[in-house]
Design an enzyme around this catalytic site. Structure first.
Site, PDB file in Angstrom:
ATOM      1  N   LYS A   1       0.792  -1.237   0.000  1.00  0.00           N
ATOM      2  CA  LYS A   1       0.000   0.000   0.000  1.00  0.00           C
ATOM      3  C   LYS A   1       0.824   1.287   0.000  1.00  0.00           C
ATOM      4  O   LYS A   1       0.449   2.297   0.581  1.00  0.00           O
ATOM      5  CB  LYS A   1      -1.008   0.043   1.182  1.00  0.00           C
ATOM      6  CG  LYS A   1      -1.750  -1.220   1.425  1.00  0.00           C
ATOM      7  CD  LYS A   1      -2.283  -1.856   0.183  1.00  0.00           C
ATOM      8  CE  LYS A   1      -3.399  -1.059  -0.465  1.00  0.00           C
ATOM      9  NZ  LYS A   1      -3.730  -1.649  -1.793  1.00  0.00           N
TER      10      LYS A   1
ATOM     11  N   HIS B   1       7.348  -7.502  -1.998  1.00  0.00           N
ATOM     12  CA  HIS B   1       7.131  -6.895  -0.679  1.00  0.00           C
ATOM     13  C   HIS B   1       8.079  -7.520   0.350  1.00  0.00           C
ATOM     14  O   HIS B   1       7.907  -7.324   1.559  1.00  0.00           O
ATOM     15  CB  HIS B   1       5.694  -7.131  -0.191  1.00  0.00           C
ATOM     16  CG  HIS B   1       4.633  -6.394  -0.949  1.00  0.00           C
ATOM     17  ND1 HIS B   1       4.776  -5.095  -1.360  1.00  0.00           N
ATOM     18  CD2 HIS B   1       3.379  -6.760  -1.341  1.00  0.00           C
ATOM     19  CE1 HIS B   1       3.664  -4.706  -1.990  1.00  0.00           C
ATOM     20  NE2 HIS B   1       2.816  -5.696  -1.990  1.00  0.00           N
TER      21      HIS B   1
ATOM     22  N   SER C   1      -4.483   2.791   4.300  1.00  0.00           N
ATOM     23  CA  SER C   1      -4.715   2.103   3.034  1.00  0.00           C
ATOM     24  C   SER C   1      -4.765   0.578   3.247  1.00  0.00           C
ATOM     25  O   SER C   1      -5.633  -0.107   2.702  1.00  0.00           O
ATOM     26  CB  SER C   1      -3.594   2.487   2.056  1.00  0.00           C
ATOM     27  OG  SER C   1      -3.816   1.945   0.799  1.00  0.00           O
TER      28      SER C   1
HETATM   29  P1  A3P Z   1      -5.153   4.532  -0.971  1.00  0.00           P
HETATM   30  O1  A3P Z   1      -5.704   3.257  -0.421  1.00  0.00           O
HETATM   31  O2  A3P Z   1      -4.725   5.495   0.096  1.00  0.00           O
HETATM   32  O3  A3P Z   1      -6.045   5.180  -1.983  1.00  0.00           O
HETATM   33  P2  A3P Z   1      -0.145  -0.388  -3.690  1.00  0.00           P
HETATM   34  O4  A3P Z   1      -0.125  -0.243  -5.176  1.00  0.00           O
HETATM   35  O5  A3P Z   1       1.217  -0.500  -3.087  1.00  0.00           O
HETATM   36  O6  A3P Z   1      -1.073  -1.468  -3.267  1.00  0.00           O
HETATM   37  O7  A3P Z   1      -0.695   0.989  -3.078  1.00  0.00           O
HETATM   38  C1  A3P Z   1      -2.043   1.322  -3.201  1.00  0.00           C
HETATM   39  C2  A3P Z   1      -2.230   2.772  -2.811  1.00  0.00           C
HETATM   40  O8  A3P Z   1      -1.646   3.612  -3.816  1.00  0.00           O
HETATM   41  C3  A3P Z   1      -3.701   3.137  -2.742  1.00  0.00           C
HETATM   42  O9  A3P Z   1      -3.804   4.168  -1.761  1.00  0.00           O
HETATM   43  C4  A3P Z   1      -3.938   3.649  -4.145  1.00  0.00           C
HETATM   44  O10 A3P Z   1      -5.093   4.461  -4.295  1.00  0.00           O
HETATM   45  C5  A3P Z   1      -2.660   4.440  -4.377  1.00  0.00           C
HETATM   46  N1  A3P Z   1      -2.393   4.656  -5.794  1.00  0.00           N
HETATM   47  C6  A3P Z   1      -2.451   3.764  -6.800  1.00  0.00           C
HETATM   48  N2  A3P Z   1      -2.166   4.333  -7.966  1.00  0.00           N
HETATM   49  C7  A3P Z   1      -1.916   5.632  -7.726  1.00  0.00           C
HETATM   50  C8  A3P Z   1      -1.564   6.740  -8.562  1.00  0.00           C
HETATM   51  N3  A3P Z   1      -1.446   6.619  -9.863  1.00  0.00           N
HETATM   52  N4  A3P Z   1      -1.380   7.934  -7.953  1.00  0.00           N
HETATM   53  C9  A3P Z   1      -1.506   8.066  -6.614  1.00  0.00           C
HETATM   54  N5  A3P Z   1      -1.845   7.049  -5.770  1.00  0.00           N
HETATM   55  C10 A3P Z   1      -2.045   5.837  -6.327  1.00  0.00           C
END
Ligand code: A3P
Length: 283
Positions: free
Chosen positions: A45, A92, A122
């Protein structure tokens, strides 16, 4: 949450989902890295999918973005072995569990960091919506587990500190989610410099546009659910990933007391961390 749940098993003291089999985790050190492998490293996240999308656009079709190295069964290593293109491999894993051969070959690695308070929020939503994670009792219990490293992939602090401690061994590049939000152009340029990729300013602008949160979210909503398509070892359903994509959402969840406890833990654990100076940490 019951760690005994059949969705979670503990390996090396760290909770993993059963999507990462113990046999695979045990065989990771047999993995044969290649000099041009590129690792995308993150605590869950933190912006893994965002970074992965940037990489895909930077390299176009010349590479294979694989699933996370810790996702699957022991056949995984052979599958990766059979790939003939350059491999971009998400993970991870903390530094200690990373296959030794990546370290021996000094493979390039990009680590994306996010304010752990936003990461915690998140991940909390991921726990509630991702069927591969056990049911949690509620925010208060969950946050306590997060602080004590009892959530999937273990402690945020241990994860980042393990990579920081060995940062020079592989020359890891650290990227910051909040800096990337504020100035994506600059972050993409840092990636290009690190990887020796030469592209025009216009191309960088185009990549930033295509990887904005709104663009990625709306593209994913049109995608068919594809179980084999996974960057994060915790899900194959990308629709679960794009929630808010903002900075500071933690303020809607933390009580004053929780915030104080978190800050105390952060101060203690990150005291000697050089990276802490760059992390967008809000009190
Ligand atoms: P939130 O749950 O706070 O919205 P991961 O890819 O490591 O699983 O992380 C997911 C988090 O990154 C989520 O946060 C998601 O919305 C955010 N995220 C994914 N793509 C993004 C982008 N292009 N710009 C900003 N945040 C992004």
């Amino acid at each position: 949450m019951s760690q005994q749940s059949n969705l979670i098993h503990i390996y090396n003291g760290i909770p993993f989902t059963t999507r990462s089999s113990a046999d695979l985790l045990q065989s990771l050190d047999q993995f044969q890295a290649r000099d041009d492998d590129l690792l995308l490293v993150s605590y869950p996240k933190s912006g893994t999918h965002w970074l992965a999308e940037i990489m895909k656009l930077l390299y176009s079709s010349k590479v294979t973005l694989t699933s996370a190295i810790e996702f699957g069964e022991t056949t995984k290593l052979e599958e990766l072995n059979n790939l003939t293109t350059k491999r971009i491999i998400p993970t991870h894993l903390n530094y200690h569990m990373l296959p030794k051969d990546f370290k021996a070959k000094k493979c390039k690695a990009i680590y994306i960091i996010r304010n752990p308070k936003d990461t915690a929020v998140s991940l909390y939503h991921y726990y509630r919506e991702n069927p591969n994670l056990p049911t949690i009792e509620g925010w208060n219990t969950y946050l306590d587990m997060f602080l004590h490293g009892e959530v999937v992939c273990g402690s945020w602090f241990d994860h980042i500190l393990s990579w920081e401690k060995h940062r020079n061994e592989m020359g890891t590049l650290f990227l910051y989610y909040e800096a990337m939000k504020k100035d994506p152009f600059q972050s993409v340029r840092r990636i290009c410099n690190y990887l020796g990729i030469n592209i025009s300013e216009n191309e960088i602008h185009e990549i930033c546009k295509k990887t904005s949160f709104s663009e990625m979210k709306s593209n994913v909503e049109k995608e068919k659910y594809e179980p084999s398509h996974t960057v994060c070892s915790l899900t194959s359903n990308r629709k679960l990933v794009f929630r808010k994509g903002t900075v500071g959402d933690w303020k809607h969840y933390f009580t004053n007391k929780q915030n104080r406890l978190f800050d105390e833990m952060y101060r203690t654990k990150m005291d000697a961390s050089g990276l802490a100076k760059h992390i967008h940490y809000e009190n």
